[in-house]
Design a protein around this motif. Sequence first.
Motif, PDB file in Angstrom:
ATOM      1  N   TYR A  50      37.267  31.862  42.994  1.00 33.59           N
ATOM      2  CA  TYR A  50      38.237  31.666  44.082  1.00 33.59           C
ATOM      3  C   TYR A  50      37.872  30.328  44.721  1.00 33.59           C
ATOM      4  CZ  TYR A  50      41.394  33.242  47.861  1.00 33.59           C
ATOM      5  OH  TYR A  50      42.436  33.382  48.744  1.00 33.59           O
ATOM      6  N   PRO A  51      38.662  29.281  44.455  1.00 31.49           N
ATOM      7  CA  PRO A  51      38.299  27.949  44.949  1.00 31.49           C
ATOM      8  C   PRO A  51      37.963  27.949  46.442  1.00 31.49           C
ATOM      9  CG  PRO A  51      40.159  27.788  43.466  1.00 31.49           C
ATOM     10  CD  PRO A  51      39.902  29.257  43.665  1.00 31.49           C
ATOM     11  N   SER A  52      36.835  27.331  46.770  1.00 35.82           N
ATOM     12  CA  SER A  52      36.358  27.152  48.155  1.00 35.82           C
ATOM     13  C   SER A  52      35.966  28.453  48.847  1.00 35.82           C
ATOM     14  CB  SER A  52      37.399  26.436  49.030  1.00 35.82           C
ATOM     15  OG  SER A  52      37.821  25.268  48.418  1.00 35.82           O
ATOM     16  N   LYS A  53      35.830  29.534  48.093  1.00 42.78           N
ATOM     17  CA  LYS A  53      35.419  30.792  48.743  1.00 42.78           C
ATOM     18  C   LYS A  53      34.297  31.461  47.949  1.00 42.78           C
ATOM     19  CE  LYS A  53      39.753  31.831  51.061  1.00 42.78           C
ATOM     20  NZ  LYS A  53      39.434  30.942  52.169  1.00 42.78           N
ATOM     21  N   VAL A  54      33.479  32.187  48.689  1.00 42.89           N
ATOM     22  CA  VAL A  54      32.537  33.097  48.041  1.00 42.89           C
ATOM     23  C   VAL A  54      33.286  34.404  47.828  1.00 42.89           C
ATOM     24  CG1 VAL A  54      30.324  34.268  48.233  1.00 42.89           C
ATOM     25  CG2 VAL A  54      30.627  32.006  49.268  1.00 42.89           C
ATOM     26  N   SER A  55      33.343  34.826  46.590  1.00 44.34           N
ATOM     27  CA  SER A  55      34.210  35.975  46.296  1.00 44.34           C
ATOM     28  C   SER A  55      33.495  36.983  45.409  1.00 44.34           C
ATOM     29  CB  SER A  55      35.486  35.494  45.587  1.00 44.34           C
ATOM     30  OG  SER A  55      35.177  34.942  44.323  1.00 44.34           O
ATOM     31  N   CYS A  56      34.120  38.121  45.265  1.00 44.30           N
ATOM     32  CA  CYS A  56      33.759  39.036  44.185  1.00 44.30           C
ATOM     33  C   CYS A  56      34.996  39.136  43.287  1.00 44.30           C
ATOM     34  CB  CYS A  56      33.359  40.409  44.722  1.00 44.30           C
ATOM     35  SG  CYS A  56      34.708  41.316  45.468  1.00 44.30           S
ATOM     36  N   VAL A  57      34.790  39.603  42.076  1.00 44.88           N
ATOM     37  CA  VAL A  57      35.911  39.719  41.139  1.00 44.88           C
ATOM     38  C   VAL A  57      36.038  41.179  40.707  1.00 44.88           C
ATOM     39  CG1 VAL A  57      36.937  38.876  38.998  1.00 44.88           C
ATOM     40  CG2 VAL A  57      35.372  37.396  40.281  1.00 44.88           C
ATOM     41  N   LEU A  58      37.223  41.726  40.888  1.00 45.36           N
ATOM     42  CA  LEU A  58      37.518  43.091  40.453  1.00 45.36           C
ATOM     43  C   LEU A  58      38.350  43.008  39.182  1.00 45.36           C
ATOM     44  CD1 LEU A  58      38.625  44.564  43.912  1.00 45.36           C
ATOM     45  CD2 LEU A  58      36.315  44.490  42.919  1.00 45.36           C
ATOM     46  N   PHE A  59      37.881  43.633  38.131  1.00 54.11           N
ATOM     47  CA  PHE A  59      38.586  43.583  36.846  1.00 54.11           C
ATOM     48  C   PHE A  59      39.360  44.880  36.647  1.00 54.11           C
ATOM     49  CE2 PHE A  59      34.890  40.832  36.417  1.00 54.11           C
ATOM     50  CZ  PHE A  59      35.456  39.674  35.905  1.00 54.11           C
ATOM     51  N   THR A  60      40.682  44.778  36.672  1.00 53.56           N
ATOM     52  CA  THR A  60      41.490  45.977  36.460  1.00 53.56           C
ATOM     53  C   THR A  60      41.533  46.302  34.965  1.00 53.56           C
ATOM     54  OG1 THR A  60      43.528  44.673  36.315  1.00 53.56           O
ATOM     55  CG2 THR A  60      42.906  45.506  38.488  1.00 53.56           C
ATOM     56  N   GLN A  61      41.733  47.565  34.700  1.00 49.99           N
ATOM     57  CA  GLN A  61      41.728  48.033  33.309  1.00 49.99           C
ATOM     58  C   GLN A  61      43.149  48.067  32.758  1.00 49.99           C
ATOM     59  OE1 GLN A  61      38.804  48.990  31.586  1.00 49.99           O
ATOM     60  NE2 GLN A  61      40.153  48.963  29.803  1.00 49.99           N
ATOM     61  N   GLY A  62      43.325  47.526  31.549  1.00 49.94           N
ATOM     62  CA  GLY A  62      44.624  47.599  30.887  1.00 49.94           C
ATOM     63  C   GLY A  62      45.376  46.283  30.941  1.00 49.94           C
ATOM     64  N   CYS A  63      45.976  45.923  29.807  1.00 44.41           N
ATOM     65  CA  CYS A  63      46.790  44.695  29.765  1.00 44.41           C
ATOM     66  C   CYS A  63      47.945  44.909  28.811  1.00 44.41           C
ATOM     67  CB  CYS A  63      45.951  43.497  29.322  1.00 44.41           C
ATOM     68  SG  CYS A  63      46.892  41.956  29.389  1.00 44.41           S
ATOM     69  N   ASN A  64      49.080  44.291  29.147  1.00 44.09           N
ATOM     70  CA  ASN A  64      50.270  44.405  28.301  1.00 44.09           C
ATOM     71  C   ASN A  64      50.367  43.269  27.284  1.00 44.09           C
ATOM     72  OD1 ASN A  64      50.633  42.569  30.350  1.00 44.09           O
ATOM     73  ND2 ASN A  64      52.713  43.210  30.859  1.00 44.09           N
ATOM     74  N   PHE A  65      49.406  42.348  27.278  1.00 38.26           N
ATOM     75  CA  PHE A  65      49.352  41.295  26.265  1.00 38.26           C
ATOM     76  C   PHE A  65      48.180  41.553  25.316  1.00 38.26           C
ATOM     77  CE2 PHE A  65      51.582  37.586  28.736  1.00 38.26           C
ATOM     78  CZ  PHE A  65      52.776  38.277  28.660  1.00 38.26           C
ATOM     79  N   ARG A  66      48.152  40.806  24.236  1.00 44.13           N
ATOM     80  CA  ARG A  66      47.080  40.949  23.253  1.00 44.13           C
ATOM     81  C   ARG A  66      46.636  39.563  22.774  1.00 44.13           C
ATOM     82  NH1 ARG A  66      47.177  45.147  25.231  1.00 44.13           N
ATOM     83  NH2 ARG A  66      47.268  47.244  24.343  1.00 44.13           N
ATOM     84  N   CYS A  67      46.226  38.716  23.693  1.00 45.70           N
ATOM     85  CA  CYS A  67      45.814  37.353  23.327  1.00 45.70           C
ATOM     86  C   CYS A  67      44.604  37.426  22.386  1.00 45.70           C
ATOM     87  CB  CYS A  67      45.418  36.564  24.568  1.00 45.70           C
ATOM     88  SG  CYS A  67      46.628  36.664  25.892  1.00 45.70           S
ATOM     89  N   PRO A  68      44.666  36.798  21.226  1.00 46.48           N
ATOM     90  CA  PRO A  68      43.547  36.932  20.287  1.00 46.48           C
ATOM     91  C   PRO A  68      42.231  36.414  20.851  1.00 46.48           C
ATOM     92  CG  PRO A  68      45.170  35.311  19.510  1.00 46.48           C
ATOM     93  CD  PRO A  68      45.775  36.000  20.688  1.00 46.48           C
ATOM     94  N   TYR A  69      42.310  35.452  21.772  1.00 47.92           N
ATOM     95  CA  TYR A  69      41.096  34.829  22.313  1.00 47.92           C
ATOM     96  C   TYR A  69      40.588  35.526  23.576  1.00 47.92           C
ATOM     97  CZ  TYR A  69      44.852  32.724  25.042  1.00 47.92           C
ATOM     98  OH  TYR A  69      45.968  32.543  25.817  1.00 47.92           O
TER      99      TYR A  69
END
Length: 238
Positions: free
Chosen positions: A14-33
């Motif tokens: 998060y630019p210019s902030k001290v943050s934490c990151v929450l990773f939600t489960q599940g995605c509707n895309f399938r990017c190979p990378y």
Amino acid sequence: MIFGGIQKNSLIDYPSKVSCVLFTQGCNFRCPYCHNPQLVASRSTRSPVFEQDVFAFLSKRKNWLDGVVISGGEPTIQDDLFDFCGRIKDMGFAVKLDTNGSRPQVVEKLIRLKRVDYIAMDMKTDPDRYVPVIAKAVDPALIRASAHAILASGLAHEFRTTCVKSIVDAESIRAIGVTITGAVRYVLQQVQCLEGHVLNPNYFKTHDWHLDGESISALRDIAAGFVEACTIRWTKRV
Ligand code: SF4
């Protein structure tokens, strides 16, 4: 909300902030990378992170964190995202959303209800070229609508593209540039194939994916004509 993980501290997400990151489960895309393959399926095989534990963690870190990044997976496919963002904001945190832009109606509502302060959206390639690499079906109008909602919002924002040679070239960068004209920040990310840690390792064996530094710099020069600032995020090739 269904979470697959939490990063307790970050100085870069998060630019210019001290943050934490929450990773939600599940995605509707399938990017190979995709570097978070464990987050793509709707249910994790790992131990889930429960919402009450997230709030307990945030309560303890109120004086240490400025912001919360909601990343994924794809956060906008979660039904209770609006309420969740509202609760986080009520606790006094700034909220940054990372999205693939596939659900503009959710992005627009979050903006309208003032539930987010910063939005980072992936532009995988020219919206007309998402299929079939990024997903089996994607309506390019949805990707463009999300980008336009973000640009019109007045919120802090960034767009970013992972530079995979087979889907990102001068033509696609021009198409992206047309879609995000006027963006404050556009980041080109050098792709990194960590075998075994991407969603589809086989793609990297069967496609010409690597763009060298000179080629990415040339893409930046093209993109720079459309946006206020275009930078490159380099990674080490593995
Ligand atoms: S990189 Fe692609 S597959 Fe992975 S979480 Fe993001 S949008 Fe989904």
